[in-house]
Scaffold this active site. Structure first.
Site, PDB file in Angstrom:
ATOM      1  N   GLU A   1     104.443 123.702   5.596  1.00 25.49           N
ATOM      2  CA  GLU A   1     104.868 122.658   4.649  1.00 25.49           C
ATOM      3  C   GLU A   1     106.061 123.098   3.800  1.00 25.49           C
ATOM      4  O   GLU A   1     106.066 122.945   2.581  1.00 25.49           O
ATOM      5  CB  GLU A   1     103.679 122.249   3.770  1.00 25.49           C
ATOM      6  CG  GLU A   1     102.544 121.675   4.588  1.00 25.49           C
ATOM      7  CD  GLU A   1     101.318 121.304   3.764  1.00 25.49           C
ATOM      8  OE1 GLU A   1     101.383 121.410   2.527  1.00 25.49           O
ATOM      9  OE2 GLU A   1     100.300 120.912   4.363  1.00 25.49           O
TER      10      GLU A   1
ATOM     11  N   GLU B   1      96.291 119.430  12.776  1.00 19.82           N
ATOM     12  CA  GLU B   1      95.309 119.102  11.732  1.00 19.82           C
ATOM     13  C   GLU B   1      94.903 117.630  11.820  1.00 19.82           C
ATOM     14  O   GLU B   1      94.786 116.936  10.820  1.00 19.82           O
ATOM     15  CB  GLU B   1      95.872 119.401  10.341  1.00 19.82           C
ATOM     16  CG  GLU B   1      96.322 120.830  10.148  1.00 19.82           C
ATOM     17  CD  GLU B   1      96.808 121.137   8.736  1.00 19.82           C
ATOM     18  OE1 GLU B   1      96.505 120.346   7.806  1.00 19.82           O
ATOM     19  OE2 GLU B   1      97.488 122.164   8.550  1.00 19.82           O
TER      20      GLU B   1
END
Length: 390
Positions: free
Chosen positions: A216, A326
């Site tokens: 991220e 995810e």
């Protein structure tokens, strides 16, 4: 993990406020703790509070790190076979039969005594990702002082049951100890990154086959996120981390992992492709791109219907492989899960899918029922649709 988001411009405020989708609290957070008009500061987990639109009706609950309570232990006279074994009749085995490496899930040390959950994980899935116990705050809470007990427990379970393991994650701006956030010297931060990466990867060398080396690191415009890493080192922290990782375990596949990469033309998706191509051309050893795929249901801004084109676009980058890392989908629509599975099957570089949890009960988005098993650990329509499609 992250709440599903499309970054929107927010009106300026007189006092410092976090923008829509920005961080607004959490352990170690020193920035604004209020949000611009139209957004509410919502606790995602102990380390990360985020400005989400409106009220909290559709917001995810706190992560299971601090909230999960094991159910009473249950015994099984007939434990399912190991290694995702079920005579070729499990998600992992069916996905492998279609030419992919794995179909996996997320667990952590606080799940290990939940017999129902672990039986499903053992039976259906061939790959495991730690939810929290490999993150920096868990592994190196103070400089040079490492703690591996909880991460080891998951690794030991996975290896004894023949599961592949994705290492998640080496560098992330969240769940980052304050001592790291306080570093403002280039040489010091470089040494800290290299030591952190080398220590973890040395411990698990030969046991972990993929690492999310950086997690991220992009903002919604496709540029670098503001973090201690980018403030002190600029883009160089990416190369520092990946080169340390490659030197430590040349056999592990090294990934950059992010969320909101679910639309081929979205600025963040294009930014990811452009930056990865640039870094690879500079010799940074990035093997793969991980797209988290925390998806909305039909009608949301990032539904499953965008994934096929987005995954194809990511695979067009100069990397060896891509993975869905995810996956969870608001409402767990059967057609949506099949769409995502087919997207991976139809992209040669896509090596596998990891769903972010086993059951809705244990999901960080539990009020959105996003997973393949319900809160009572019963397979849902999405599970059955996947089994039929595969």
């Amino acid at each position: 993990m992250r709440s599903i988001a499309l970054a929107l411009a927010a009106a300026p405020a007189v006092l410092a406020q976090s923008q829509l989708w920005g961080q607004c609290g959490g352990i170690g957070w020193n920035g604004p703790t209020t949000c611009v008009s139209g957004a509410t500061c919502t606790k995602i987990n102990d380390w990360y509070h985020q400005c989400l639109p409106g009220g909290n009706n559709n917001n995810p609950p706190p992560a299971t790190t601090s909230q999960w309570t094991p159910p009473p232990a249950q015994t099984s006279s007939n434990p399912p076979p190991n290694n995702g074994g079920g005579g070729g009749n499990t998600l992992h085995e069916k996905f492998k039969a279609r030419g992919k490496q794995y179909f996996g899930t997320e667990i952590d040390h606080y799940h290990l005594n939940n017999n129902q959950l672990m039986e499903i994980a053992r039976r259906e899935f061939g790959q495991i990702t730690h939810e929290n116990s490999m993150k920096w705050d868990a592994t190196e809470p103070s400089r040079g002082s490492f703690s591996f007990g909880n991460a080891d427990r998951v690794v030991d379970w996975a290896t004894s049951n023949g599961k592949l393991i994705r290492g998640h994650t080496l560098l992330w701006h969240s769940q980052l100890p304050q001592w790291v956030q306080n570093i403002n010297d280039r040489n010091t931060l470089t040494q800290v990154i290299e030591n952190h990466v080398k220590t973890i990867m040395t411990r698990y060398k030969g046991k972990i086959f993929h690492y999310d080396v950086v997690n991220e690191i992009l903002d919604e415009n496709g540029g670098l996120r503001n973090s201690v890493f980018s403030r002190v080192l600029g883009e160089d922290f990416v190369g520092i981390a990946f080169r340390a990782a490659r030197a430590t375990d040349p056999d592990a596949k090294l990934y950059i992992n992010d969320y909101n990469l679910d639309s081929a033309n979205y600025a963040k998706t294009r930014g990811m492709i452009n930056l990865v191509n640039k870094w690879v051309s500079q010799g940074v050893p990035i093997d793969g791109i991980g797209t988290q795929a925390h998806l909305a249901g039909p009608g949301g801004w990032n539904p499953a219907s965008g994934v096929p084109a987005a995954l194809q676009a990511l695979a067009g980058a100069n990397v060896k492989e891509v993975a869905i890392t995810e996956l969870d989908i608001q409402g767990a629509g059967a057609n949506d899960y099949v769409t995502v599975a087919n997207a991976c099957l139809n992209v040669q570089k896509c090596v596998g899918i990891t769903v972010w949890g086993v059951s809705d009960r244990d999901s960080w988005r539990s009020n959105e029922n996003p997973l393949l098993y319900d809160g009572s650990y019963r397979p849902k329509a999405a599970y059955n649709a996947l089994m039929n499609a595969l």
